[in-house]
Scaffold this motif. Structure first.
Motif, PDB file in Angstrom:
ATOM      1  N   UNK A 141      42.657  50.376  31.263  1.00 43.64           N
ATOM      2  CA  UNK A 141      42.559  49.971  32.654  1.00 43.64           C
ATOM      3  C   UNK A 141      43.967  49.678  33.138  1.00 43.64           C
ATOM      4  N   UNK A 142      44.373  50.374  34.203  1.00 53.44           N
ATOM      5  CA  UNK A 142      45.700  50.118  34.737  1.00 53.44           C
ATOM      6  C   UNK A 142      45.672  48.854  35.591  1.00 53.44           C
ATOM      7  N   UNK A 143      46.821  48.471  36.103  1.00 56.85           N
ATOM      8  CA  UNK A 143      46.892  47.220  36.846  1.00 56.85           C
ATOM      9  C   UNK A 143      46.080  47.290  38.129  1.00 56.85           C
ATOM     10  N   UNK A 144      45.381  46.224  38.422  1.00 58.68           N
ATOM     11  CA  UNK A 144      44.610  46.185  39.656  1.00 58.68           C
ATOM     12  C   UNK A 144      44.522  44.766  40.168  1.00 58.68           C
ATOM     13  N   UNK A 145      44.226  44.627  41.423  1.00 56.33           N
ATOM     14  CA  UNK A 145      44.165  43.301  42.020  1.00 56.33           C
ATOM     15  C   UNK A 145      43.148  43.316  43.150  1.00 56.33           C
ATOM     16  N   UNK A 146      42.255  42.330  43.143  1.00 59.10           N
ATOM     17  CA  UNK A 146      41.369  42.115  44.286  1.00 59.10           C
ATOM     18  C   UNK A 146      41.774  40.776  44.891  1.00 59.10           C
ATOM     19  N   UNK A 147      42.100  40.790  46.150  1.00 58.85           N
ATOM     20  CA  UNK A 147      42.593  39.573  46.784  1.00 58.85           C
ATOM     21  C   UNK A 147      41.712  39.259  47.983  1.00 58.85           C
ATOM     22  N   UNK A 148      41.509  37.991  48.234  1.00 56.56           N
ATOM     23  CA  UNK A 148      40.762  37.577  49.415  1.00 56.56           C
ATOM     24  C   UNK A 148      41.409  36.305  49.937  1.00 56.56           C
ATOM     25  N   UNK A 149      41.707  36.291  51.218  1.00 58.24           N
ATOM     26  CA  UNK A 149      42.477  35.185  51.785  1.00 58.24           C
ATOM     27  C   UNK A 149      41.807  33.841  51.521  1.00 58.24           C
ATOM     28  N   UNK A 150      40.470  33.784  51.644  1.00 55.23           N
ATOM     29  CA  UNK A 150      39.794  32.504  51.515  1.00 55.23           C
ATOM     30  C   UNK A 150      39.097  32.340  50.163  1.00 55.23           C
ATOM     31  N   UNK A 151      39.333  33.251  49.280  1.00 53.83           N
ATOM     32  CA  UNK A 151      38.625  33.202  48.000  1.00 53.83           C
ATOM     33  C   UNK A 151      39.161  32.082  47.128  1.00 53.83           C
ATOM     34  N   UNK A 152      38.286  31.526  46.310  1.00 55.79           N
ATOM     35  CA  UNK A 152      38.733  30.486  45.400  1.00 55.79           C
ATOM     36  C   UNK A 152      39.161  31.073  44.075  1.00 55.79           C
ATOM     37  N   UNK A 153      38.697  32.276  43.765  1.00 52.52           N
ATOM     38  CA  UNK A 153      39.132  32.883  42.513  1.00 52.52           C
ATOM     39  C   UNK A 153      39.465  34.352  42.765  1.00 52.52           C
ATOM     40  N   UNK A 154      40.471  34.825  42.108  1.00 52.68           N
ATOM     41  CA  UNK A 154      40.922  36.202  42.283  1.00 52.68           C
ATOM     42  C   UNK A 154      40.911  36.880  40.924  1.00 52.68           C
ATOM     43  N   UNK A 155      40.014  37.860  40.743  1.00 54.82           N
ATOM     44  CA  UNK A 155      40.059  38.569  39.465  1.00 54.82           C
ATOM     45  C   UNK A 155      41.282  39.470  39.370  1.00 54.82           C
ATOM     46  N   UNK A 156      41.952  39.379  38.277  1.00 58.03           N
ATOM     47  CA  UNK A 156      43.177  40.151  38.088  1.00 58.03           C
ATOM     48  C   UNK A 156      43.155  40.707  36.681  1.00 58.03           C
ATOM     49  N   UNK A 157      43.539  41.956  36.533  1.00 55.73           N
ATOM     50  CA  UNK A 157      43.915  42.367  35.181  1.00 55.73           C
ATOM     51  C   UNK A 157      45.377  42.697  35.211  1.00 55.73           C
ATOM     52  N   UNK A 158      46.070  42.292  34.227  1.00 54.42           N
ATOM     53  CA  UNK A 158      47.482  42.598  34.122  1.00 54.42           C
ATOM     54  C   UNK A 158      47.724  43.084  32.721  1.00 54.42           C
ATOM     55  N   UNK A 159      47.891  44.380  32.584  1.00 57.74           N
ATOM     56  CA  UNK A 159      48.229  44.942  31.287  1.00 57.74           C
ATOM     57  C   UNK A 159      49.698  45.298  31.327  1.00 57.74           C
TER      58      UNK A 159
END
Lengths: 185, 205
Positions: free
Chosen positions: B185-203
């Protein structure tokens, strides 16, 4: 007063909470693990193809907190090392375009490409720099793989006068080294 | 099952960045340089912006001047002169360097719009060999005047004495090719301005 025996005999959320402790430790110096690798190979001098018959990788990690994880890291690292030594190469042309940009050109190993790796984790010399005695673990599985593989191929081809100076140990390169040595010889 | 994570993977419940979705989620796709060394004479997003579902196209002109990606690792003296901009322009310095980012309502629209961003280049000479780079006949970061970012010499003990006293010495040049980690899985980011948690993978390769 609750005794240690009572706490350990009862497995309830209360007793688990009673056994919770938090401590912090910040390492101030890097730890250095060390290791060694031995490779046994068979080279087909007609095609330059190499069969890796055996790879032994040994690393002293000081203390393995999670031995299964350390073992998996050593296996994965050694396999990545073998793959880097024999299969994978980022090839660029003169214009800086990557020529091996797909998995058809950039060869990754499948399960049958290499033998099961003998990965040995030692805990002979714990680090004195942290309370666990742990040292870095995992990279020892790849650091020496290219050199071990190249030395094994060099030993196999020494009777033909081949000196191995370059990686990768691809069939194309090895067949060329053999031809060059035969011409020079 | 020997590992805690095995159950969710073998039962198809492993979750990757691509699996996350949120209401109103938009998708960003990068436009990348086709050349290893070039001066962009024009970058035009007009056609891309007219496509339905395209929300924005950003280029280096939209970023504050001198914006640079900081180094994660300990830098050597001189490295800071070579920091990479998040979006390159007008000079591009490697094949694949991001030059624009397209934001759209879905991934397919974003990819099509990225292909519609017009880029014109004056292509320069590529330098793909470290030994050639040392000659500075083609300088990639023109403001620095050199391709040599830093010189780093380390010595412990008495190497000259050790070589002089050795029974056997040998001078040899070895070449190690370039290869890389190939992430599942390459790098990806889901961001949400008001979100309390942001799933991130960082390889990190």
């Amino acid at each position: 007063v609750i005794t240690l025996a009572t706490i350990t005999a009862e497995d309830s959320p209360d007793t688990r909470a009673a056994l919770t402790a938090v401590a912090r430790f910040t390492p101030t110096k890097l730890t250095y693990s060390y290791g060694a690798q031995v490779a046994h190979v068979a080279v087909d001098t007609e095609t330059g193809a190499v069969d890796v018959l055996k790879l032994v990788t040994v690393e002293d990690v000081g203390r393995a907190i999670n031995p299964l994880l350390v073992h998996g890291q050593a296996h994965g690292a050694a396999l990545q090392g073998l793959s880097g030594a024999f299969l994978e190469e980022l090839v660029y042309d003169d214009a800086g375009q990557l020529l091996t940009g797909t998995l058809a050109d950039y060869v990754l190993p499948t399960a049958s490409a290499f033998p099961n790796i003998d990965a040995i984790t030692l805990e002979e010399v714990p680090s004195t720099l942290n309370p666990l005695g742990a040292k870095g673990a995992g990279e020892g599985g790849i650091v020496a793989t290219g050199a071990a593989a190249a030395n094994a191929v060099a030993a196999a081809l020494a009777p033909l006068g081949v000196i191995v100076r370059d990686l990768p140990l691809s069939p194309t390169n090895i067949a060329r080294w053999i031809r060059d040595a035969q011409r020079a010889g | 099952m020997r590992r805690a994570e095995d159950l969710r993977f073998v039962t198809g419940r492993g979750c990757y960045v691509d699996d996350f979705t949120r209401p109103g989620l938009t998708h960003a796709v990068l436009v990348r340089s086709a050349h290893a060394h070039a001066q962009m004479s024009r970058i035009d997003a007009t056609r891309a912006l007219t496509r339905g579902g395209v929300l924005a196209v950003l280029t280096s002109a939209d970023l504050p001047a001198m914006t640079a990606i900081p180094l994660r690792l300990a830098p050597l003296p001189g490295f800071d002169r070579y920091l990479q901009p998040p979006l390159a322009g007008p000079r591009v310095r490697y094949v694949g360097e991001p030059v624009a980012v397209v934001v759209a309502e879905d991934r397919h629209v974003a990819e099509d719009a990225a292909a519609a961003v017009a880029v014109e280049n004056e292509v320069g000479t590529a330098v793909v060999d470290a030994h050639r780079a040392l000659t500075d006949d083609v300088v990639i970061h023109e403001a620095t005047g050199t391709n040599v970012a830093s010189r780093y010499t380390v010595s412990r003990g008495d190497p000259d004495g050790a070589f002089a006293a050795a029974d056997y010495t040998r001078v040899e040049t070895f070449r190690c090719h370039r290869h890389t980690a190939v992430a599942l899985e390459t790098r990806g980011l889901v961001d949400a301005a008001a979100a309390t948690s942001i799933p991130v993978t960082a390889a990190d390769p």
